[in-house]
Design a protein around this motif. Sequence first.
Motif: not given
Length: 95
Positions: A62-66
Amino acid sequence: RMGDRYSGVPDRDELTTPSARTAMASGLMTCHSCGLLTKSDSHGHDASCPRCGAHLHARKPASFTRTWAFLIAAMVLYIPANMLPVMNTSSLFGS
């Protein structure tokens, strides 16, 4: 010159060439629990850390969400951070 082949420092052109490999292309993954760098042949599918047994990911989940969460929080907090006083000083004659 810093980019000489004898100095050990690569030229700028060498760093930007398509032949430069990334960690993911080389099959290297970092354990997010213990920090061990591991070469994995399974490309992240069912790979586990040999040190602690944690599941390995090629990228943080979930790097884009973070990233979006941090960006929105920064935009929300930008105005109060610049409008509120950083320090109040006072003396015997006033503040």
